[in-house]
Design a protein around this motif. Structure first.
Motif, short mmCIF file in Angstrom:
data_model
loop_
_atom_site.label_atom_id
_atom_site.label_comp_id
_atom_site.label_asym_id
_atom_site.label_seq_id
_atom_site.Cartn_x
_atom_site.Cartn_y
_atom_site.Cartn_z
N ALA A 287 0.84 -1.19 0.00
CA ALA A 287 0.00 0.00 0.00
C ALA A 287 0.88 1.25 0.00
CB ALA A 287 -0.92 0.00 1.22
N ALA A 288 0.47 2.26 -0.78
CA ALA A 288 1.31 3.44 -0.96
C ALA A 288 0.97 4.57 0.00
CB ALA A 288 1.19 3.95 -2.40
N THR A 289 -0.17 4.49 0.67
CA THR A 289 -0.57 5.55 1.61
C THR A 289 -1.23 4.93 2.83
OG1 THR A 289 -2.80 5.83 0.70
CG2 THR A 289 -1.03 7.13 -0.32
N ALA A 290 -1.42 5.74 3.86
CA ALA A 290 -2.11 5.25 5.05
C ALA A 290 -3.53 4.85 4.72
CB ALA A 290 -2.10 6.34 6.13
N LEU A 291 -4.22 5.65 3.89
CA LEU A 291 -5.60 5.33 3.54
C LEU A 291 -5.68 3.99 2.82
CD1 LEU A 291 -8.53 6.33 3.59
CD2 LEU A 291 -8.11 7.40 1.36
N ALA A 292 -4.75 3.75 1.91
CA ALA A 292 -4.73 2.48 1.18
C ALA A 292 -4.37 1.31 2.10
CB ALA A 292 -3.76 2.56 0.02
N SER A 293 -3.60 1.59 3.15
CA SER A 293 -3.21 0.53 4.09
C SER A 293 -4.39 0.06 4.93
CB SER A 293 -2.11 1.03 5.02
OG SER A 293 -0.94 1.33 4.31
N GLY A 294 -5.36 0.95 5.09
CA GLY A 294 -6.50 0.66 5.94
C GLY A 294 -6.26 1.12 7.36
N ILE A 295 -7.29 1.69 7.98
CA ILE A 295 -7.16 2.14 9.36
C ILE A 295 -8.33 1.62 10.18
CG2 ILE A 295 -5.87 4.22 8.74
CD1 ILE A 295 -8.42 5.83 9.17
N VAL A 296 -8.07 1.39 11.46
CA VAL A 296 -9.10 0.97 12.39
C VAL A 296 -8.96 1.81 13.66
CG1 VAL A 296 -9.24 -1.39 11.52
CG2 VAL A 296 -7.62 -0.83 13.33
N ALA A 297 -10.04 1.86 14.41
CA ALA A 297 -10.01 2.64 15.65
C ALA A 297 -9.06 2.02 16.65
CB ALA A 297 -11.42 2.71 16.24
N GLY A 298 -8.28 2.87 17.31
CA GLY A 298 -7.39 2.43 18.36
C GLY A 298 -8.04 2.63 19.72
N PRO A 299 -7.28 2.49 20.79
CA PRO A 299 -7.82 2.67 22.14
C PRO A 299 -8.22 4.14 22.35
CG PRO A 299 -5.64 1.64 22.17
CD PRO A 299 -5.85 2.16 20.80
N PRO A 300 -9.09 4.43 23.31
CA PRO A 300 -9.38 5.83 23.65
C PRO A 300 -8.09 6.54 24.04
CG PRO A 300 -10.93 4.33 24.72
CD PRO A 300 -9.86 3.47 24.13
N LYS B 58 3.59 9.88 3.66
CA LYS B 58 2.50 9.18 2.99
C LYS B 58 1.69 8.32 3.96
CE LYS B 58 4.77 8.96 -1.54
NZ LYS B 58 5.27 8.06 -2.60
N PHE B 59 2.22 8.16 5.18
CA PHE B 59 1.54 7.33 6.17
C PHE B 59 1.24 8.07 7.47
CE2 PHE B 59 3.53 4.46 3.23
CZ PHE B 59 2.59 3.46 3.06
N VAL B 60 1.88 9.20 7.68
CA VAL B 60 1.64 10.02 8.86
C VAL B 60 1.60 11.49 8.43
CG1 VAL B 60 2.47 10.73 11.13
CG2 VAL B 60 2.84 8.38 10.36
N PRO B 61 0.50 12.20 8.68
CA PRO B 61 0.49 13.62 8.32
C PRO B 61 1.58 14.36 9.10
CG PRO B 61 -1.72 12.84 8.87
CD PRO B 61 -0.77 11.76 9.28
N LEU B 62 2.43 15.12 8.43
CA LEU B 62 3.46 15.85 9.13
C LEU B 62 2.83 16.88 10.06
CD1 LEU B 62 6.37 16.43 6.59
CD2 LEU B 62 6.11 14.68 8.36
N GLY B 63 3.22 16.81 11.33
CA GLY B 63 2.63 17.66 12.36
C GLY B 63 1.68 16.91 13.27
N ALA B 64 1.34 15.67 12.91
CA ALA B 64 0.39 14.89 13.69
C ALA B 64 1.06 14.24 14.90
CB ALA B 64 -0.25 13.81 12.83
N PRO B 65 0.34 14.12 16.02
CA PRO B 65 0.86 13.36 17.16
C PRO B 65 0.76 11.86 16.90
CG PRO B 65 -0.88 14.93 17.80
CD PRO B 65 -0.94 14.77 16.31
#
Length: 422
Positions: free
Chosen positions: A65-78, A343-350
């Motif tokens: 997968a070339a991006t985070a969206l293409a990799s698939g995401i699921v909800a993590g812990p609160p 491509k997998f983490v928005p720059l500036g994101a925690p």
């Protein structure tokens, strides 16, 4: 810090840089300060083991997968349930505030967020006191797992070596600024098939040719052109500082001159650690930066030849503001900033890393990038400057689980099919 040039210490060199500042061959009456260290420099910091949080089971793991969206995401812990210390939250809040002006304007290459998604959290960050940082992240963010969530983290730091603004006894290694004849060509101007590709070189008569490589430069190709912005005491240390892309020169009067990446000769980077490992030069346990430094100091002639196999050469400028600077153009902060693949983490994101060693576990802010930092859940943690930073970064190799913190409501929007827009 220009992470396009200096990537993870272990990943690029199998030991990256060292800021051991004892040069070889300097006599005792030289103006170079001396201190007692081993040839390998400060030892690798032995980690305290930790048990990482398990990744979310059943999450997608899409190879290639070339991006985070293409990799698939699921909800993590609160977020409120993540073991984030108050100190780490306060540091991360400061770095997040610094990143916000860029974060709300950038086009997110991950496919996950829009600039406007970050605005509420950025507005709140401006008025949130550091003592309320933990609650801030719990209020404005949700944790998501990208792909299988299995994380790998290395470390980098800002090296410090002995240097001088002027050439003098014991300081003979030039630190070059960008040569005027170094030309960068945008190949996309000549062919649409080459859009986005650039090359660097120089004009020789009527031909455009590759720029001088490391060997030619070290043998004097740039001498006599007044390009020296400083002089280092040790060629080996200067080589490693080039890999990092920025660092500090400890001056004879005790002052500090900070230098940062200004350009590169266009030649391909070759990690000497891999060369040494492939040739059987490194004994078991020597693949840290400290081990590499020890070998190079014990074999100076062979070491010089190996370093010259890395034809890449970095040019510097003096840094006078806050820094070092990450790929966003903002100062990176020790124990808080990290490099990631944009491509997998928005720059500036925690990002919360739950790793198998306590020092790597915690809340980080993705403010940098790196040539070896590619793919989902791959991070390079920044540790600042000094012996402690070198000891930790030099041996950093942590595995565990990562959770990306995105603006609240992002996952629901993505699941609803509303695609992010610039």
């Amino acid at each position: 810090m220009h992470r396009g040039v200096g990537a993870a210490l272990t990943a690029l060199l199998l030991a990256g840089c060292s800021n051991s500042i004892v040069p070889r061959g300097v006599d005792s009456v030289s103006t170079v300060p001396q201190r007692s260290v081993t040839a390998a420099g400060v030892p690798v910091r032995q980690p305290t083991a930790a048990t990482p949080l398990p990744p979310i089971t059943g999450a997608p793991a899409l190879a290639g997968a070339a991006t985070a969206l293409a990799s698939g995401i699921v909800a993590g812990p609160p977020v409120a349930g993540l073991p984030i210390s108050a100190d780490a939250a306060a540091r991360a809040l400061g770095s997040f505030r610094t990143s916000c002006p860029s974060l709300v304007r950038r086009v997110d290459a991950t496919g996950l967020t829009r600039g406007a998604d970050w605005q509420p959290a950025c507005d709140a960050a401006r008025t949130t006191a550091d003592r309320d940082a933990t609650a801030f992240f719990a209020r404005w963010f949700e944790a998501v797992q990208v792909g299988d969530g299995k994380a790998f983290a290395t470390g980098y730091y800002e090296p410090e070596i002995h240097g001088s603004r002027t050439r003098r006894s014991g300081y003979e290694v030039p630190v070059y600024g960008v040569p005027a004849d170094l030309v960068e060509v945008d190949l996309g101007l000549f062919s649409t098939d080459l859009k986005g590709r650039r090359v660097r070189g120089r004009v020789d008569g009527t031909r455009f040719v590759p720029y001088f490589d490391r060997t030619a430069i070290e043998q004097g190709a740039l001498a006599g052109r007044n390009l020296e912005i400083a002089w280092a005491a040790d060629a080996v240390e200067m080589f490693f500082l080039q890999v990092q892309g920025s660092g500090r020169l400890r001056l004879p009067d005790g002052g500090v001159m900070r230098i940062g990446y200004a350009g590169q000769n266009g030649r391909d980077y070759t990690g000497i650690g891999k060369l040494m490992r492939d040739r059987g030069l490194l004994a078991p346990g020597q693949a840290s930066m400290q081990g590499l430094m020890a070998w190079l100091r014990a074999h100076p002639e062979e070491g010089r030849a190996i370093m010259r196999e890395n034809k890449s050469f970095v040019f510097f400028r003096e840094l006078t503001g806050a820094g070092p600077l990450g790929a966003m153009g903002h100062p990176v902060v020790g124990q808080t900033s990290a490099a990631a693949d944009p491509k997998f983490v928005p720059l500036g994101a925690p990002v919360f890393l739950s790793m198998d060693r306590t020092d790597a576990t915690g809340l980080w802010v993705a403010q940098d990038t790196g040539g070896a930092i590619k793919g989902a859940n791959r991070f390079d943690t920044f540790w600042g400057a000094g012996d402690d930073a070198r000891a930790i970064a030099g041996g950093m190799s942590a595995r565990g689980t990562s959770f990306l913190l995105l603006p609240l409501g992002t996952l629901a929007r993505l699941k609803s099919g509303a695609a992010p827009a610039p």
